[in-house]
Write a protein that holds these residues in place. Structure first.
Motif, mmCIF file in Angstrom:
data_model
loop_
_atom_site.group_PDB
_atom_site.id
_atom_site.type_symbol
_atom_site.label_atom_id
_atom_site.label_comp_id
_atom_site.label_asym_id
_atom_site.label_seq_id
_atom_site.Cartn_x
_atom_site.Cartn_y
_atom_site.Cartn_z
ATOM 1 N N ALA A 1 0.836 -1.206 0.000
ATOM 2 C CA ALA A 1 0.000 0.000 0.000
ATOM 3 C C ALA A 1 0.875 1.261 0.000
ATOM 4 C CB ALA A 1 -0.928 -0.010 1.210
ATOM 5 N N GLU A 2 1.978 1.225 0.765
ATOM 6 C CA GLU A 2 2.926 2.355 0.772
ATOM 7 C C GLU A 2 3.538 2.554 -0.611
ATOM 8 O OE1 GLU A 2 3.968 4.637 3.077
ATOM 9 O OE2 GLU A 2 2.307 3.884 4.258
ATOM 10 N N ARG A 3 3.862 1.424 -1.235
ATOM 11 C CA ARG A 3 4.495 1.476 -2.562
ATOM 12 C C ARG A 3 3.575 2.170 -3.559
ATOM 13 N NH1 ARG A 3 6.310 -4.198 -3.988
ATOM 14 N NH2 ARG A 3 8.318 -3.827 -2.982
ATOM 15 N N LEU A 4 2.285 1.796 -3.514
ATOM 16 C CA LEU A 4 1.290 2.402 -4.387
ATOM 17 C C LEU A 4 1.241 3.912 -4.158
ATOM 18 C CD1 LEU A 4 -0.637 0.980 -6.340
ATOM 19 C CD2 LEU A 4 -2.421 1.189 -4.633
ATOM 20 N N ASP A 5 1.226 4.294 -2.890
ATOM 21 C CA ASP A 5 1.161 5.700 -2.506
ATOM 22 C C ASP A 5 2.385 6.466 -3.037
ATOM 23 O OD1 ASP A 5 -0.082 7.798 -0.816
ATOM 24 O OD2 ASP A 5 1.854 7.691 0.201
ATOM 25 N N HIS A 6 3.560 5.840 -2.946
ATOM 26 C CA HIS A 6 4.770 6.520 -3.417
ATOM 27 C C HIS A 6 4.814 6.618 -4.930
ATOM 28 C CE1 HIS A 6 6.082 6.422 0.718
ATOM 29 N NE2 HIS A 6 7.038 7.240 0.368
ATOM 30 N N ARG A 7 4.266 5.614 -5.606
ATOM 31 C CA ARG A 7 4.209 5.700 -7.073
ATOM 32 C C ARG A 7 3.350 6.892 -7.484
ATOM 33 N NH1 ARG A 7 6.070 0.433 -9.187
ATOM 34 N NH2 ARG A 7 5.422 0.924 -11.297
ATOM 35 N N LEU A 8 2.281 7.134 -6.748
ATOM 36 C CA LEU A 8 1.448 8.301 -7.057
ATOM 37 C C LEU A 8 2.232 9.598 -6.850
ATOM 38 C CD1 LEU A 8 -1.998 7.225 -5.540
ATOM 39 C CD2 LEU A 8 -1.269 7.216 -7.943
ATOM 40 N N ARG A 9 3.127 9.596 -5.859
ATOM 41 C CA ARG A 9 3.942 10.801 -5.640
ATOM 42 C C ARG A 9 4.928 11.019 -6.791
ATOM 43 N NH1 ARG A 9 6.126 12.035 0.051
ATOM 44 N NH2 ARG A 9 5.619 10.114 1.146
ATOM 45 N N TYR A 10 5.551 9.915 -7.270
ATOM 46 C CA TYR A 10 6.436 10.043 -8.433
ATOM 47 C C TYR A 10 5.651 10.582 -9.629
ATOM 48 C CZ TYR A 10 10.013 7.251 -6.076
ATOM 49 O OH TYR A 10 10.957 6.800 -5.197
ATOM 50 N N ARG A 11 4.472 9.995 -9.830
ATOM 51 C CA ARG A 11 3.650 10.435 -10.961
ATOM 52 C C ARG A 11 3.333 11.912 -10.867
ATOM 53 N NH1 ARG A 11 -0.829 5.801 -12.170
ATOM 54 N NH2 ARG A 11 -1.804 7.554 -13.237
ATOM 55 N N ALA A 12 2.999 12.379 -9.674
ATOM 56 C CA ALA A 12 2.656 13.793 -9.501
ATOM 57 C C ALA A 12 3.859 14.682 -9.834
ATOM 58 C CB ALA A 12 2.178 14.038 -8.077
ATOM 59 N N LEU A 13 5.056 14.265 -9.410
ATOM 60 C CA LEU A 13 6.261 15.053 -9.693
ATOM 61 C C LEU A 13 6.549 15.101 -11.193
ATOM 62 C CD1 LEU A 13 8.672 13.889 -6.829
ATOM 63 C CD2 LEU A 13 7.706 16.182 -7.147
ATOM 64 N N PHE A 14 6.457 13.931 -11.846
ATOM 65 C CA PHE A 14 6.709 13.897 -13.297
ATOM 66 C C PHE A 14 5.656 14.717 -14.045
ATOM 67 C CE2 PHE A 14 9.020 9.671 -12.640
ATOM 68 C CZ PHE A 14 10.268 10.206 -12.925
ATOM 69 N N ALA A 15 4.390 14.586 -13.616
ATOM 70 C CA ALA A 15 3.316 15.319 -14.297
ATOM 71 C C ALA A 15 3.563 16.826 -14.219
ATOM 72 C CB ALA A 15 1.959 14.958 -13.686
ATOM 73 N N GLU A 16 4.077 17.264 -13.087
ATOM 74 C CA GLU A 16 4.327 18.697 -12.871
ATOM 75 C C GLU A 16 5.347 19.229 -13.887
ATOM 76 O OE1 GLU A 16 4.891 19.402 -8.593
ATOM 77 O OE2 GLU A 16 6.281 21.009 -9.155
ATOM 78 N N VAL A 17 6.458 18.518 -14.030
ATOM 79 C CA VAL A 17 7.507 19.003 -14.931
ATOM 80 C C VAL A 17 7.057 18.897 -16.396
ATOM 81 C CG1 VAL A 17 8.878 16.886 -15.216
ATOM 82 C CG2 VAL A 17 10.034 19.093 -15.209
ATOM 83 N N VAL A 18 6.287 17.848 -16.716
ATOM 84 C CA VAL A 18 5.783 17.717 -18.091
ATOM 85 C C VAL A 18 4.815 18.857 -18.398
ATOM 86 C CG1 VAL A 18 4.373 16.291 -19.649
ATOM 87 C CG2 VAL A 18 6.162 15.220 -18.253
ATOM 88 N N ARG A 19 3.930 19.173 -17.450
ATOM 89 C CA ARG A 19 2.990 20.284 -17.661
ATOM 90 C C ARG A 19 3.723 21.605 -17.857
ATOM 91 N NH1 ARG A 19 -0.862 17.619 -14.226
ATOM 92 N NH2 ARG A 19 0.296 18.371 -12.439
ATOM 93 N N GLU A 20 4.789 21.816 -17.089
ATOM 94 C CA GLU A 20 5.594 23.037 -17.275
ATOM 95 C C GLU A 20 6.161 23.108 -18.688
ATOM 96 O OE1 GLU A 20 8.585 24.395 -14.311
ATOM 97 O OE2 GLU A 20 7.807 22.696 -13.175
ATOM 98 N N GLY A 21 6.658 21.951 -19.170
ATOM 99 C CA GLY A 21 7.233 21.904 -20.508
ATOM 100 C C GLY A 21 6.194 22.178 -21.591
ATOM 101 N N ILE A 22 4.979 21.641 -21.396
ATOM 102 C CA ILE A 22 3.911 21.908 -22.363
ATOM 103 C C ILE A 22 3.578 23.410 -22.340
ATOM 104 C CG2 ILE A 22 1.505 21.413 -22.991
ATOM 105 C CD1 ILE A 22 1.845 18.695 -21.488
ATOM 106 N N ALA A 23 3.524 23.955 -21.122
ATOM 107 C CA ALA A 23 3.136 25.365 -20.977
ATOM 108 C C ALA A 23 4.155 26.297 -21.624
ATOM 109 C CB ALA A 23 2.959 25.711 -19.501
ATOM 110 N N ASP A 24 5.449 25.997 -21.468
ATOM 111 C CA ASP A 24 6.449 26.916 -22.045
ATOM 112 C C ASP A 24 6.848 26.506 -23.466
ATOM 113 O OD1 ASP A 24 8.391 24.939 -21.928
ATOM 114 O OD2 ASP A 24 9.529 25.853 -20.313
ATOM 115 N N GLY A 25 6.168 25.495 -24.009
ATOM 116 C CA GLY A 25 6.367 25.125 -25.407
ATOM 117 C C GLY A 25 7.609 24.283 -25.682
ATOM 118 N N THR A 26 8.344 23.875 -24.632
ATOM 119 C CA THR A 26 9.533 23.043 -24.871
ATOM 120 C C THR A 26 9.161 21.557 -24.999
ATOM 121 O OG1 THR A 26 9.954 22.973 -22.479
ATOM 122 C CG2 THR A 26 11.166 24.627 -23.780
#
Lengths: 207, 207
Positions: free
Chosen positions: B124-149
């Motif tokens: 259950a902890e592992r699942l929770d941490h995978r969601l945290r990784y996903r949130a971090l990756f999603a954040e940087v990808v969204r920034e890249g989409i926003a600034d057009g890179t």
């Protein structure tokens, strides 16, 4: 002299075993591995629990057979598309789409195959099947590198990433009970991600 | 009147608990979750098995604390790099490299965190941490989409694919006991795959 089964008896036993595995698969799709007890499966098959043990020595052995048959079918379908006609990127896109669509159409079973907590024997099967997915993806990526339609890359790394990545993308939607109407968009995004991952030209004809 | 611990006693207890978690983490890294018994951990910490229960009510509770602390550190390190200076694609590349290098430098622990069979509470902890990784990756990808890179894409799909894909690529090397000398090549291929997955311009300055 030992009693030998007649051909008719063997066919009858095999048919009963097949039916039992079909019923067990339906139960697993419905309630997951943990809840799919021998009693529940026997009930679904309309036989006594003791009769299950005529075919399988344990619940684990039955679970392994359910996994092998269902997951084996998915590997086969994916393999047929990935090795079918068309350029490698187009086949990769079609394979991902078919795999994901089948999973989204049978969410309970797909979740059980991909992610649901299961006994160690099923876990070992799951590992083995992931290696088969990787091998299929690696093959089509290597073809693409060889014919110049995909850029140079470590096909094994890409294949592992596709296997793990597609599973992870599907797990959350599979956890939801039913189609939320966004399957088409998810399939398109998943396919686009897989093509990017393999470095396919996004302007290509495949997606 | 209830007995109250003095500040000095509380500090001493916390230090003993910390030391116990450190020892348990080393044992898990060495032998995995299943073999990391309370007896083994107590032995490594040089205390009686009964003393472990002064700090943790069960082996599962201790395992969860080991997981949380070790995995929490990895999430933190990845987050710092992904939210650090530089363009989004460059930060993604640096984050993947740092995450994978740390895993390859502490293979036993990384395997325990990412993939090794574990009790449900750790799962259950592992699942929770995978969601945290996903949130971090999603954040940087969204920034890249926003600034057009980075090109338009479903950032959640890409983030899930990165989380699952990176884990799957690392599992096999982590299963091997020691550095086989190819870590540099693996890091380069893994980073290149992650950049492709997010659609980063392969001619960009990041890798």
């Amino acid at each position: 002299m030992a009693y030998r089964k007649t051909p008719a008896e063997i066919r009858r036993l095999e048919a009963a075993r097949d039916r039992l595995v079909d019923c067990a698969t339906a139960v697993v799709a419905e309630v997951g591995w943990a809840q799919a007890s021998v009693t529940a499966v026997a009930g679904a098959a309309g036989i006594a629990a003791g009769s299950v043990y005529q075919h399988f020595p344990s619940k684990a052995a039955l679970a392994v057979e359910v996994f092998r048959r269902a997951a084996g079918r998915e590997v086969e379908v994916l393999g047929e598309v990935l090795r079918g006609p068309g350029d490698p990127a187009g086949r990769l896109a079609a394979g991902v789409r078919v795999f994901a669509r089948r999973a989204l159409e049978n969410r309970g079973l797909a979740y059980a195959l991909l992610a649901a907590p299961a006994e160690p024997a099923v876990g070992a099967e799951r590992l083995d099947h992931r290696l088969r997915y990787r091998a299929l993806f690696a093959e089509v990526v290597r073809e693409g590198i060889a014919d110049g339609t995909l850029p140079p890359q470590d096909a094994e790394v890409t294949a592992a990433a596709l296997t793990g990545g597609i599973g992870e993308v599907l797990v959350a939607p599979l956890g939801t009970a039913d189609d939320d109407g966004d399957s088409g968009e998810l399939l398109a995004e998943l396919t686009a991600m897989a093509l990017r991952c393999a470095g396919a030209d996004p302007a290509g004809p495949h997606p």
